[in-house]
Scaffold this motif. Sequence first.
Motif, PDB file in Angstrom:
ATOM      1  N   THR A  44       0.926  -1.088   0.010  1.00 32.90           N
ATOM      2  CA  THR A  44      -0.205  -0.010  -0.132  1.00 32.90           C
ATOM      3  C   THR A  44       0.850   1.301  -0.111  1.00 32.90           C
ATOM      4  OG1 THR A  44      -1.923  -1.238   1.029  1.00 32.90           O
ATOM      5  CG2 THR A  44      -1.848   1.184   1.393  1.00 32.90           C
ATOM      6  N   GLN A  86      -7.642  -0.200  -0.451  1.00 33.04           N
ATOM      7  CA  GLN A  86      -7.639  -1.529   0.117  1.00 33.04           C
ATOM      8  C   GLN A  86      -8.844  -1.441   0.970  1.00 33.04           C
ATOM      9  OE1 GLN A  86      -4.202  -2.505   2.262  1.00 33.04           O
ATOM     10  NE2 GLN A  86      -5.042  -4.379   2.954  1.00 33.04           N
ATOM     11  N   ASP A 172      -5.548  -1.819  -5.140  1.00 27.65           N
ATOM     12  CA  ASP A 172      -4.970  -2.275  -3.900  1.00 27.65           C
ATOM     13  C   ASP A 172      -5.850  -3.326  -3.212  1.00 27.65           C
ATOM     14  OD1 ASP A 172      -3.575  -2.809  -1.596  1.00 27.65           O
ATOM     15  OD2 ASP A 172      -3.521  -0.604  -1.105  1.00 27.65           O
ATOM     16  N   GLU A 173      -5.458  -4.475  -3.460  1.00 25.83           N
ATOM     17  CA  GLU A 173      -6.387  -5.688  -2.852  1.00 25.83           C
ATOM     18  C   GLU A 173      -7.591  -5.771  -3.278  1.00 25.83           C
ATOM     19  OE1 GLU A 173      -5.075  -7.566   0.484  1.00 25.83           O
ATOM     20  OE2 GLU A 173      -3.087  -6.423   0.596  1.00 25.83           O
TER      21      GLU A 173
END
Lengths: 250, 356
Positions: A44, A86, A172-173
């Motif tokens: 991140t 995320q 992000d994820e």
Amino acid sequence: MTPILEAHDLALAFKGVRALNGVSFTVNPGDFFAVIGPNGAGKTSLLNVLSGLYRPQQGTVRFLGEDLSGVSPQERARRGLGRTFQNLELFRGMSVLDNVKLGAELAMGAYSALTPDTRKEWAIRRWAEEVLDYLHLAPHRHKHAGALPYGLQKRVEVARALAGKPKLLLLDEPMAGLSLEEKQDLARFLLDARREWGVTMVLVEHDLKAVLELSTGVLVMSYGEVLYLGEPGGVRDNPRVAEAYLGRSA
Amino acid sequence: MLFRLSQTLTDRWSRTFARTVRATYRQDEAYASTPMGRFWLWVALALLLLLPLLLPPYPMYVVVLIAIAAVGALGLHLLVGGAGQISLGHAAFLGIGAYTASHLAGPLAVVGILLGGVLAGLIGVVLGLPSLRIKGAYLAIATLALQFLADYVFKRWEAVTGGIRGRTLPPAEFLGIPLPGADALWYLVLLFAIPLFFYAKRLLSTRAGRLWYAVRDNDLSARLSGVDLTRAKLTAFAVSAFYAGIAGGLLANLYKSITPENFVLTFSIQYLAMVIVGGAGTVLGAVLGATFVVLIPEVLNAIVGAFGPQFAPSFAAWRNVVFGVLILMFLILEPLGLVGLWGRIRDYFRTWPLPY
Ligand SMILES: Nc1ncnc2c1ncn2[C@@H]1O[C@H](COP(=O)(O)OP(=O)(O)O)[C@@H](O)[C@H]1O
Ligand SMILES: [Mg+2]
């Protein structure tokens, strides 16, 4: 072919914690580039440096051949650097449609806000609807984004980012917390978007298996260091990755 | 292979479906898209125009007050409900508009009111500057400081404001027609209020609204979606102050005499109350809130009248208490305000007599 993104020797530390330590990699147009690493690896932080939220203590980021140091996050977004988060960062009080419309403005050209331009609004709406349709979100268009179930919220975030027609999208994820079926759907959407709209993607994941077969290039990180950079095929045989990552999670 | 085919087919189907749905987008984007909606819009407009013929002078005066307050409340709604910023200095901008209008009155009334709005809007940008660094309670205090500064200037800058004695205005004129009483001034008020109402609606449903809501909901995401936070916030403060300035100019032409007392903190708070009571999110709410807040003292006065004048002093003391309690009740019982209440009543009757 000029690379779309070049990160060179990035370093970032928070009061002694080394989040990034000499990270370099290159993403080429059309890539589906995976950044993999366990929690706390610095993934991140890396995206935050790329999108301009953190200023690295060392190293440079070049986007479309231009040095990005000193360029604000919103200017990076306008130049075509998209981003999802995320932990969901939606506009919760806005409708799904308005979330996507806001993203769409980046692609359709903004106009002076105090003089509403019906024609531009119309174009924004049409493109936003196309994106909603694409991600199967159309039935939810008038719902408040914050009121949707988690999986749909994640999808709205991807829709908002894609609506801006980014040249490079940092994810992000996006799969974290989704059911297997939702993961497969999302993976298909992303691959389709890459093919149809020519969006290059950098996808962050902590689960190695989830993305290995989709990606064109892989960066494996641990404690801010690069463990592996190259073809996805070579990851499993790499001794450093096996020791630091697979060994623990397998 | 079969899977691929079915997938292509469903995709094709959903595209076609989307195309049919698209024809209905036009309806979402317009105000009164159905013939029925258009009909009611015209009825409402006609009613507004005929109002002075239907109402006795005093109720008409109150209606003019409500319409002016609604313009001010609309402005604050754009700022508070739209961009999620707070201001305790709204009355200061009414003051700026009012004093400007007092210098360009009579035949120049329209110019004076407009200029007052523009001037207030420009100074609104200054009020917006602290919002770039601070939020919430701190921002409230910063805007409070502006309110006090404005109080001071209104009292002391005698050459412009007439000090504590204030200023008087001649009756407004429009295209040579004098507008002496509230019933005539009503049309001047409508001339500003109707376009400003629709402009506020339009702003909130287009780019400006999206930028403001984005700033309100999530400034991180807003930045990474390319939103210029500085610009979005300052625009919200400027537009909000512009509305207040127009309302102030109209008020000056209604009162025909203004003093610093007309623009003190109490009124800033009343405007916040209108926005809160009216409810989150809708332009109509601001208008309902303005109606409610302006009517409370009138209703209380009527009650005093019914009980007899000997009770007037004690009722006057209780007025602010009643006012405060009503606002608290809305905050606690009906956070969506009058709009939410109206929605629930409507839903109730829609399903009546079979609840659920
Ligand atoms: N804003 C911050 N302040 C202090 N430490 C941080 C901050 N952001 C990240 N870190 C630290 O940097 C390291 C990497 O974090 P992060 O980039 O979030 O990893 P990942 O996304 O791979 O899980 C962690 O040790 C984390 O605690
Ligand atoms: Mg992370």
